[in-house]
Design a protein around this motif. Structure first.
Motif, mmCIF file in Angstrom:
data_model
loop_
_atom_site.group_PDB
_atom_site.id
_atom_site.type_symbol
_atom_site.label_atom_id
_atom_site.label_comp_id
_atom_site.label_asym_id
_atom_site.label_seq_id
_atom_site.Cartn_x
_atom_site.Cartn_y
_atom_site.Cartn_z
ATOM 1 N N HIS A 56 19.190 22.688 -2.741
ATOM 2 C CA HIS A 56 18.036 22.803 -2.514
ATOM 3 C C HIS A 56 16.990 21.881 -3.801
ATOM 4 O O HIS A 56 16.841 21.062 -3.827
ATOM 5 C CB HIS A 56 16.781 23.546 -2.395
ATOM 6 C CG HIS A 56 17.323 24.418 -1.451
ATOM 7 N ND1 HIS A 56 16.668 24.237 0.005
ATOM 8 C CD2 HIS A 56 17.796 25.378 -0.695
ATOM 9 C CE1 HIS A 56 16.705 25.312 0.966
ATOM 10 N NE2 HIS A 56 17.556 26.250 0.202
ATOM 11 N N SER A 57 17.651 22.040 -4.979
ATOM 12 C CA SER A 57 17.406 20.986 -6.331
ATOM 13 C C SER A 57 18.277 21.689 -7.599
ATOM 14 O O SER A 57 18.454 22.839 -7.013
ATOM 15 C CB SER A 57 15.540 21.522 -5.831
ATOM 16 O OG SER A 57 15.352 22.939 -6.568
ATOM 17 N N PHE A 58 18.319 20.954 -8.789
ATOM 18 C CA PHE A 58 18.098 21.429 -10.141
ATOM 19 C C PHE A 58 17.775 21.352 -10.947
ATOM 20 O O PHE A 58 17.076 20.601 -11.259
ATOM 21 C CB PHE A 58 19.185 20.044 -9.752
ATOM 22 C CG PHE A 58 20.494 20.224 -9.368
ATOM 23 C CD1 PHE A 58 21.587 21.217 -8.791
ATOM 24 C CD2 PHE A 58 20.746 19.180 -8.143
ATOM 25 C CE1 PHE A 58 22.516 21.051 -8.631
ATOM 26 C CE2 PHE A 58 21.761 19.025 -7.552
ATOM 27 C CZ PHE A 58 22.696 19.837 -7.547
ATOM 28 N N PRO A 59 16.487 22.622 -11.075
ATOM 29 C CA PRO A 59 15.228 22.730 -12.038
ATOM 30 C C PRO A 59 15.777 22.303 -13.414
ATOM 31 O O PRO A 59 17.084 23.307 -13.402
ATOM 32 C CB PRO A 59 14.516 23.926 -11.643
ATOM 33 C CG PRO A 59 15.016 24.564 -10.412
ATOM 34 C CD PRO A 59 15.958 23.925 -10.206
ATOM 35 N N THR A 60 15.398 21.842 -14.350
ATOM 36 C CA THR A 60 15.807 21.794 -15.927
ATOM 37 C C THR A 60 14.793 22.382 -16.673
ATOM 38 O O THR A 60 14.093 22.585 -16.726
ATOM 39 C CB THR A 60 16.699 20.383 -15.952
ATOM 40 O OG1 THR A 60 17.173 20.574 -16.744
ATOM 41 C CG2 THR A 60 15.652 18.966 -15.699
#
Length: 198
Positions: A56-60
């Protein structure tokens, strides 16, 4: 940094270390903490019954994880998995809600952050409804480039592998490879040492 780290620690924040591929929280678990990434990269995903991963996503660094779920009594519908070694600050939900009550501006920041992510998700969902693999891949690249405020051609390096792009778009990795080769032939991207510049 979404919420000041010192403030998180004042409200009982704990610094947790995760190795690459460690699970931070699992689908169907009940949310118990607010999580904020001090450093590292994380992926928010699901695994389908046939074993295929959908990302869904790649938080960093500086992003928070699963924060919207702390405001309901529902279990996580996704997993959070460390993609690199990472340090994450976690705060128990009750303490985090107290922090918000005493620092109302943070709630506004959370709304803004959630709003930006919802915009990205709706754009991505619209793309995923397309049957055209080229459109799906270009949509992901457009979203990433726009999010990082890069407008010039070939100045944005796509930070994901072809496999990760496949997991973001629901495509097979072989399809993504073909699409990227076509994009290179059409001068939409440049490939330098295997890296994609858009």
């Amino acid at each position: 940094m979404l919420v000041d780290e010192d403030l998180l620690f004042r409200y009982g924040g704990e610094l947790m270390s995760f190795d690459k591929n460690d699970i931070i929280f699992r689908e169907s678990e009940t949310p118990k903490f607010y999580y904020q990434i001090k450093y590292g990269n994380v992926k928010i995903n699901n695994y389908h019954q046939e074993g295929k991963e959908f990302i869904h996503s790649f938080p960093t660094t500086g992003h928070c994880l699963g924060e919207t779920f702390i405001f309901s009594n529902r279990p996580y519908p996704v997993n959070a998995v460390a993609m690199t070694d990472a340090e994450i600050i976690r705060v128990q939900i009750a303490r985090f809600l107290e922090l918000i009550k005493n620092n109302q501006n943070i709630l506004f920041k959370l709304y803004q952050y959630t709003s930006e992510r919802m915009h990205y998700r709706y754009v991505m969902l619209n793309s995923l409804s397309s049957t055209n693999p080229f459109n799906k891949v270009i949509c992901v690249m457009d979203c990433l480039k726009e999010y990082h405020n890069v407008t010039e051609q070939y100045l944005y390096q796509i930070p994901y592998t072809r496999l990760e792009i496949a997991s973001l778009t629901g495509l097979r990795v072989e399809t993504v490879i073909r699409v990227i080769k076509r994009m290179e032939r059409e001068n939409i991207v440049k490939i330098v040492n295997g890296k994609i510049f858009y």
